[in-house]
Every structure is written in structure tokens, then in C-alpha cells.
Design a protein around this motif. Sequence first.
Motif, PDB file in Angstrom:
ATOM      1  N   TYR A  53      45.045  70.170  -5.522  1.00  0.00           N
ATOM      2  CA  TYR A  53      45.647  68.812  -4.697  1.00  0.00           C
ATOM      3  C   TYR A  53      45.184  68.075  -4.189  1.00  0.00           C
ATOM      4  CZ  TYR A  53      49.975  72.479  -5.262  1.00  0.00           C
ATOM      5  OH  TYR A  53      51.379  72.864  -5.740  1.00  0.00           O
ATOM      6  N   GLY A  54      43.766  69.068  -4.144  1.00  0.00           N
ATOM      7  CA  GLY A  54      42.561  67.871  -3.393  1.00  0.00           C
ATOM      8  C   GLY A  54      41.952  66.663  -4.446  1.00  0.00           C
ATOM      9  N   GLU A  55      42.076  67.173  -5.663  1.00  0.00           N
ATOM     10  CA  GLU A  55      41.268  66.776  -6.547  1.00  0.00           C
ATOM     11  C   GLU A  55      42.551  65.898  -7.054  1.00  0.00           C
ATOM     12  OE1 GLU A  55      38.212  66.720  -7.778  1.00  0.00           O
ATOM     13  OE2 GLU A  55      37.681  68.014  -6.847  1.00  0.00           O
ATOM     14  N   ILE A  56      43.708  66.321  -7.145  1.00  0.00           N
ATOM     15  CA  ILE A  56      45.016  65.135  -7.475  1.00  0.00           C
ATOM     16  C   ILE A  56      45.036  63.874  -6.031  1.00  0.00           C
ATOM     17  CG2 ILE A  56      47.226  65.030  -7.789  1.00  0.00           C
ATOM     18  CD1 ILE A  56      47.452  67.915  -9.073  1.00  0.00           C
ATOM     19  N   GLY A  57      44.515  64.323  -4.654  1.00  0.00           N
ATOM     20  CA  GLY A  57      44.600  63.369  -3.788  1.00  0.00           C
ATOM     21  C   GLY A  57      43.160  62.686  -4.344  1.00  0.00           C
ATOM     22  N   LEU A  58      42.462  62.536  -4.511  1.00  0.00           N
ATOM     23  CA  LEU A  58      41.089  61.978  -4.313  1.00  0.00           C
ATOM     24  C   LEU A  58      42.054  60.755  -6.207  1.00  0.00           C
ATOM     25  CD1 LEU A  58      38.640  64.158  -4.275  1.00  0.00           C
ATOM     26  CD2 LEU A  58      38.530  62.633  -2.793  1.00  0.00           C
ATOM     27  N   VAL A  59      42.267  61.491  -7.091  1.00  0.00           N
ATOM     28  CA  VAL A  59      42.354  60.349  -8.251  1.00  0.00           C
ATOM     29  C   VAL A  59      43.467  59.748  -7.751  1.00  0.00           C
ATOM     30  CG1 VAL A  59      43.658  60.225 -10.429  1.00  0.00           C
ATOM     31  CG2 VAL A  59      41.839  62.017 -10.157  1.00  0.00           C
ATOM     32  N   ALA A  60      44.698  59.718  -6.852  1.00  0.00           N
ATOM     33  CA  ALA A  60      45.633  58.704  -6.421  1.00  0.00           C
ATOM     34  C   ALA A  60      45.603  58.044  -5.363  1.00  0.00           C
ATOM     35  CB  ALA A  60      46.739  59.723  -5.701  1.00  0.00           C
TER      36      ALA A  60
END
Length: 92
Positions: A48-55
Amino acid sequence: MADEFIKGFALFTLGGLGWLTFGGWYRTPSYYDVVQLVNPAEGVNTAYGEIGLVAGDASFWLMILGALTFWVFIPVSRQLRDMLDEDAEAAN
């Protein structure tokens, strides 16, 4: 022209809001630091943290490219097309 302006402004606003939100969550270690929102992400070790960074990165580029598309590229292409149409009519 007003239609293109409001579309570009909406993309600029939504992208900026997303960039500020995800940057505040993942890239701001302390609100007392001088540099915020552009720090490297620290302690992100979940999916979820990686998805947040990409978003967050996608929101930043949506803010920049969305506004440029509707404020610069589309009006320039329309003026260029009109100029080429006038040249074609003048040649006939």
C-alpha cells in the motif's frame, strides 16, 4: 477557450491535491523541516505504501501535463490547424 481552461484547471487542482496528500503522508518526515513534499520516501515497506508513492508521482504528472495539454498544446494545435487551413484556401 473557457472550456479548455476549466478542464486544465480541474486537472491541475485534482493533481495538486493528490500530490499534496500523498506527499504529506509518505514524503514529509516532520512538519518542522524546511524541505517538505520532495524528500525521498522513508520507511515504506508495504504494498500500500508503494501504491501511495506511485499515486503521488502520477498525481504530480497529472497536474503538470494535464494543465499543459489544455492550456498550451490544444490551443496551439487549433491555431496551427486554422493557419494551415487559411494557407490551403489562399492557394486555391
